[in-house]
Design an enzyme around this catalytic site. Structure first.
Site, PDB file in Angstrom:
ATOM      1  N   SER A 116      -5.454  -2.677  -3.253  1.00 57.70           N
ATOM      2  CA  SER A 116      -5.646  -3.534  -2.081  1.00 57.70           C
ATOM      3  C   SER A 116      -7.140  -3.689  -1.789  1.00 57.70           C
ATOM      4  CB  SER A 116      -4.854  -2.975  -0.893  1.00 57.70           C
ATOM      5  OG  SER A 116      -4.787  -3.915   0.155  1.00 57.70           O
ATOM      6  N   GLU A 214      -2.783  -9.921  -7.355  1.00 55.12           N
ATOM      7  CA  GLU A 214      -1.718  -9.787  -6.354  1.00 55.12           C
ATOM      8  C   GLU A 214      -2.371  -9.906  -4.985  1.00 55.12           C
ATOM      9  OE1 GLU A 214      -0.780  -6.800  -4.195  1.00 55.12           O
ATOM     10  OE2 GLU A 214      -2.875  -6.232  -4.401  1.00 55.12           O
ATOM     11  N   HIS A 279       1.330  -4.579  -3.738  1.00 57.29           N
ATOM     12  CA  HIS A 279       1.896  -4.211  -2.443  1.00 57.29           C
ATOM     13  C   HIS A 279       3.425  -4.155  -2.438  1.00 57.29           C
ATOM     14  CE1 HIS A 279      -2.201  -5.403  -1.233  1.00 57.29           C
ATOM     15  NE2 HIS A 279      -2.005  -4.650  -0.172  1.00 57.29           N
TER      16      HIS A 279
END
Length: 309
Positions: A116, A214, A279
């Site tokens: 992330s 992502e 995620h």
């Protein structure tokens, strides 16, 4: 793009430092994560400011200086074999240039884990240290705490990396553009990769790489903006292939899929979607900096050597 230096795998009893370079960490989740790591016969130590919260900006785990100092001290501790991030959120870009990268490089290769917002640190380690890093579940993350597939794939990567030389997309993935490609793995969160453009030591492009993308909580027009920015900057030039992970809480999947096909389909390289990292639930651990072969139709990623030495 050349493969990077692989740190040593972890052994039972290894000391692991847990740091919070981004957002604030819920104490109960941190404690649960520490218990899980102890169950793996690791010795987790918590950096001093992991549970801090910035007085003015409550989306930060304490001040930039404290987050950087925690990270620096953990990495440069000769007794620490690995540094795990507690969670993502936002904040790495505020502290990454406060780190002494010469000292970090001199401390030698160690295992680094996160995803992330941690994408900015993955990029920094690749550019400034030349080190393989692990894009995978974090110590206080829900997926790490609750999902057996995420736990087991990470544990095998850390302790027995030769057992996960072939990474298979859950459900077989789906070839957005069929084909096979070889390259060095890189990538992470799409919005962070776009935000890295123009910053110190940012990669000039993904040339020669197998790019993993992502994101979370982004509407289609924002994903479009990030992809278009990277395309206009020439960042996708020469990329060997693309793996797409999860798009949790983004626009409806059909719209996201159409957008990804529109923006990436013209690159002329294999593109596989639903590869199960990021995620999404049960996220797989991907080693950035390792050379691999992608088969978009079979939904397989075969590492040329184990993630860790």
């Amino acid at each position: 793009m050349k493969p990077l230096t692989r740190p040593a795998r972890l052994a039972p009893g290894a000391r692991v430092a847990v740091v919070a370079p981004s957002g604030p960490v819920p104490e109960e989740r941190l404690e649960a994560g520490l218990d899980l790591l102890r169950g793996w016969d690791l010795d987790p130590v918590v950096a001093p400011h992991v549970l801090d919260r910035h007085a003015e900006f409550d989306y930060l785990a304490g001040t930039d200086a404290h987050r950087a100092a925690d990270f620096q001290a953990a990495w440069c501790d000769p007794d620490v074999a690995a540094v795990f991030c507690a969670r993502g959120g936002y904040g790495v870009q505020r502290m990454v240039d406060l780190l002494d990268w010469d000292a970090i490089a001199a401390a030698g290769p160690k295992v680094f884990l996160g995803f992330s917002d941690i994408t900015a640190l993955h990029e920094a380690f690749a550019a400034r240290v030349g080190l393989v890093t692990l894009h995978g579940p974090m110590a206080a993350g829900i997926d790490f705490l609750k999902n057996a597939r995420a736990q087991e794939h990470l544990r095998a990567t850390l302790f027995e990396p030769e057992t996960v030389r072939t990474i298979v997309a859950p459900g077989g993935g789906s070839a957005l553009v069929p084909g096979q490609a070889r390259g060095v793995l890189l990538g992470g969160c799409l919005s962070l990769l776009a935000a890295e453009l123009g910053t110190p030591y940012a990669r000039p492009s993904a040339r020669g790489g197998l790019l993993c993308l992502e994101d979370v909580g982004e509407e289609a027009y924002r994903l479009d903006r990030y992809l278009t920015q990277l395309l206009r900057a020439g960042w996708f030039d020469g990329v060997a292939g693309i793996l797409l992970g999860s798009w949790v809480d983004c626009s409806p999947s059909a719209q996201v899929r159409a957008l990804l096909a529109d923006r990436l389909g013209g690159l002329g390289v294999p593109v596989v979607e639903e590869f199960g990292f990021g995620h999404g639930e049960g996220a797989l651990t991907i080693p950035f900096g390792v050379a691999a072969e992608l088969n978009a139709v079979a939904g397989t990623l075969t590492l040329e050597e184990p993630a860790l030495a």
